[in-house]
Write a protein that holds these residues in place. Structure first.
Motif, mmCIF file in Angstrom:
data_model
loop_
_atom_site.group_PDB
_atom_site.id
_atom_site.type_symbol
_atom_site.label_atom_id
_atom_site.label_comp_id
_atom_site.label_asym_id
_atom_site.label_seq_id
_atom_site.Cartn_x
_atom_site.Cartn_y
_atom_site.Cartn_z
ATOM 1 N N THR A 64 24.017 10.735 -12.541
ATOM 2 C CA THR A 64 24.579 9.492 -12.034
ATOM 3 C C THR A 64 25.746 9.811 -11.104
ATOM 4 N N GLY A 113 27.917 11.525 -19.883
ATOM 5 C CA GLY A 113 26.516 11.248 -19.617
ATOM 6 C C GLY A 113 25.971 12.002 -18.415
ATOM 7 N N ARG A 144 29.470 6.644 -19.664
ATOM 8 C CA ARG A 144 28.392 7.320 -20.401
ATOM 9 C C ARG A 144 27.255 6.344 -20.694
ATOM 10 N N TRP A 145 27.608 5.137 -21.133
ATOM 11 C CA TRP A 145 26.576 4.138 -21.391
ATOM 12 C C TRP A 145 25.781 3.827 -20.131
ATOM 13 N N ASN A 157 23.530 6.747 -19.214
ATOM 14 C CA ASN A 157 22.411 6.907 -20.137
ATOM 15 C C ASN A 157 21.443 5.731 -20.115
ATOM 16 N N ASP A 166 22.142 2.672 -21.081
ATOM 17 C CA ASP A 166 22.339 1.833 -22.266
ATOM 18 C C ASP A 166 22.949 0.477 -21.940
ATOM 19 N N ALA A 186 23.244 1.173 -27.053
ATOM 20 C CA ALA A 186 23.754 2.236 -27.920
ATOM 21 C C ALA A 186 24.763 1.730 -28.936
#
Length: 536
Positions: A2, A24, A191-192, A195, A197, A209
């Motif tokens: 990302t 992530g 990170r979410w 990923n 999420d 998550a």
């Protein structure tokens, strides 16, 4: 991967923190500032991160400026935009042309929006503040003016609280919110997003998550300081005790110290008393344990509490000197007399008779703790702080029943040996690994604790049984091992000490050789299929 575009007007410390962590797998692909003197530009260039500067021109409309920002980012493959102190309110010109855009605000929105959040927090005299990572939404009217009510009003992605302390000023809050809240929450949100999420719709934000459960993505711990301790494990270490008032289980933290005139418990006293109390919770029958440096010096179950304590102490009275005693029944006078007969630091029990209290409180340096009824186990997790984080796991509450024992030797264990095996395992759970325990009946005979070699632990348990046990020895004992035997040498050492039966997890590639060695010595051996390592 990302690719993140970071927009900042000043230091951009959150962006640099994200670059350090790469949550992530996110990569800070470009940093854009609206001020050519913004310190973030030099910091980014020093890291080899491309930079762009798009200043706001005199008399330039907000939307025209945003279009130039969009154009400056066009050459970068951007998946996510992160604002960090970017002092521009954004419109649909930017937001429609770029991917998901996040911002971090230094308060728990919707409370205290705007540029002076810390001042608002202090004026409101609240006890908790924090930060909010939210989706950036259009806050610009058609005429180019800012819709104040729409600033910092986008859907919340995540929040992180921090306390407000007496005497705090704006500088204190700014630093605490940045390092304790924003440095936690912003990487989490990135990170979410990285990923996949995050699901952002017109109805708000959902996080796949962030489902909770025993091991949630976010974990908050809030305890109140109960007392300052004289020092930590050693005199040069400061320490304090924090209490969790949501805990329903009997604990030494919530126990009453009945001899109030005695000195307060130390860090080590609490640690050892907790270990001792957890051990005797394993048994329904009268049980006693003596703990030294969180390891059992001895433990026993008997028909009476006094007998259980005497049997536990007899395992290694020398090591028990200055130790911690735990009892799972109301302490009576007979047991109290035995406890008071030699120096102990702490005794902890559900309660005490008046006569027992008279005996125990007569000892100046013995701290007497009353937990109340032991009741049920309610705390199912345990944790260990690490530098930079913490480990969290389920408590080891498993112990084998008769039907869990797999006999693997030619000789089957006797009924008495099975009873001893089941007792030994419940004590073994509280022995530091590598751990070996010798037991006879329902009392310990010798313990080999905290060794780096399993055969060393066996030899130590044999040595302790031979040298330090009073009125008992390893002849005919059961040996319990907290993990499998990697080689037959541990069984050979046990046989030399007089051990006749073994309980162990099994699972070694050399199990056949280990079982063969047991058969050579006429031993009975059972596998539990579970190991019980204890490293803390």
């Amino acid at each position: 991967m990302t690719n993140v575009a970071g927009l900042a007007s000043n230091r951009g410390r959150n962006l640099l923190h994200i670059d350090d962590l790469r949550p992530g797998g996110a990569d800070l692909a470009v940093v854009l500032a609206d001020d050519p003197d913004a310190p973030i530009l030099d910091a980014a260039e020093a890291r080899g991160i491309p930079t762009e500067v798009v200043e706001h021109r005199e008399n330039e409309s907000r939307r025209d400026h945003e279009q130039r920002v969009v154009d400056a980012l066009a050459d970068y493959d951007v998946d996510l935009v992160c604002l960090d102190g970017y002092m521009r309110v954004l419109s649909e010109v930017f937001l429609d042309a770029t991917p998901l855009t996040l911002n971090v605000h230094p308060s728990l929105l919707p409370s205290f929006p705007g540029a002076d959040a810390h001042e608002q927090v202090l004026d409101a005299d609240v006890s908790v503040t924090g930060c909010t990572v939210h989706v950036v939404t259009n806050a610009v009217a058609e005429d180019g003016s800012v819709r104040t009510e729409a600033v910092d009003a986008g859907p919340v992605v995540t929040q992180e609280p921090v306390p407000v302390y007496e005497g705090d000023d704006e500088s204190d809050l700014k630093e605490r919110v940045l390092y304790d809240a924003e440095f936690e929450a912003y990487p989490r949100a990135v990170r979410w997003a990285a990923n996949g999420d995050l699901d952002v719709t017109d109805d708000g934000v959902t996080v796949e998550a962030d489902e909770g459960g025993d091991f949630p993505v976010r974990r908050f711990v809030s305890n109140d300081r109960d007392s300052d301790l004289r020092y930590g494990e050693n005199p040069h270490q400061d320490a304090a005790l924090y209490r969790d008032d949501t805990c329903e289980e009997a604990s030494v933290v919530h126990a009453d110290q009945l001899n109030e005139g005695a000195k307060a418990l130390s860090y080590n006293n609490y640690n050892d008393a907790d270990a001792a109390l957890n051990l005797i919770k394993e048994f329904d029958e009268p049980a006693a344990a003596v703990i030294k440096h969180t390891n059992p010096a001895g433990a026993a179950v008997a028909d009476t509490l006094a007998e259980a304590y005497a049997d536990a102490l007899a395992t290694d009275a020398k090591s028990a000197f200055g130790g911690i005693v735990a009892l799972n029944r109301e302490c009576d006078e007979e047991t109290a007399e035995l406890v008071a007969d030699s120096f102990k630091e702490v005794v902890v029990a559900p309660g005490y008779t008046d006569a027992a209290l008279d005996v125990l409180t007569a000892k100046d340096n013995l701290r007497v703790l009353e937990t109340g009824p032991l009741g049920e186990i309610s705390e199912t997790l345990t944790e260990k702080p690490l530098v930079g984080g913490r480990l969290v796991q389920e408590r080891d509450l498993w112990a084998p029943e008769r039907e869990d024992l797999e006999v693997v030797t030619e000789r089957e264990p006797t009924e008495d040996e099975i009873e001893t095996m089941l007792f030994a395992w419940r004590v073994l759970k509280h022995v530091k690994s590598n751990g070996i325990l010798f037991a006879d009946g329902t009392e310990t005979v010798g313990l080999g604790v905290g060794q780096v070699s399993r055969v060393d632990a066996v030899e130590l348990a044999a040595k302790k049984a031979e040298r330090d046990a009073d009125g008992k020895n390893a002849e005919g004992a059961v040996m319990a091992s907290d993990a499998f035997f990697p080689f037959p040498d541990g069984i050979e050492a046990a046989a030399e000490a007089g051990v006749e039966a073994v309980i162990q997890p099994g699972g070694s590639v050399n199990d056949d050789d280990v079982v063969e060695k047991a058969d050579e010595h006429g031993m009975a051996m059972v596998f539990t299929g579970h190991r019980t390592f204890r490293h803390d």
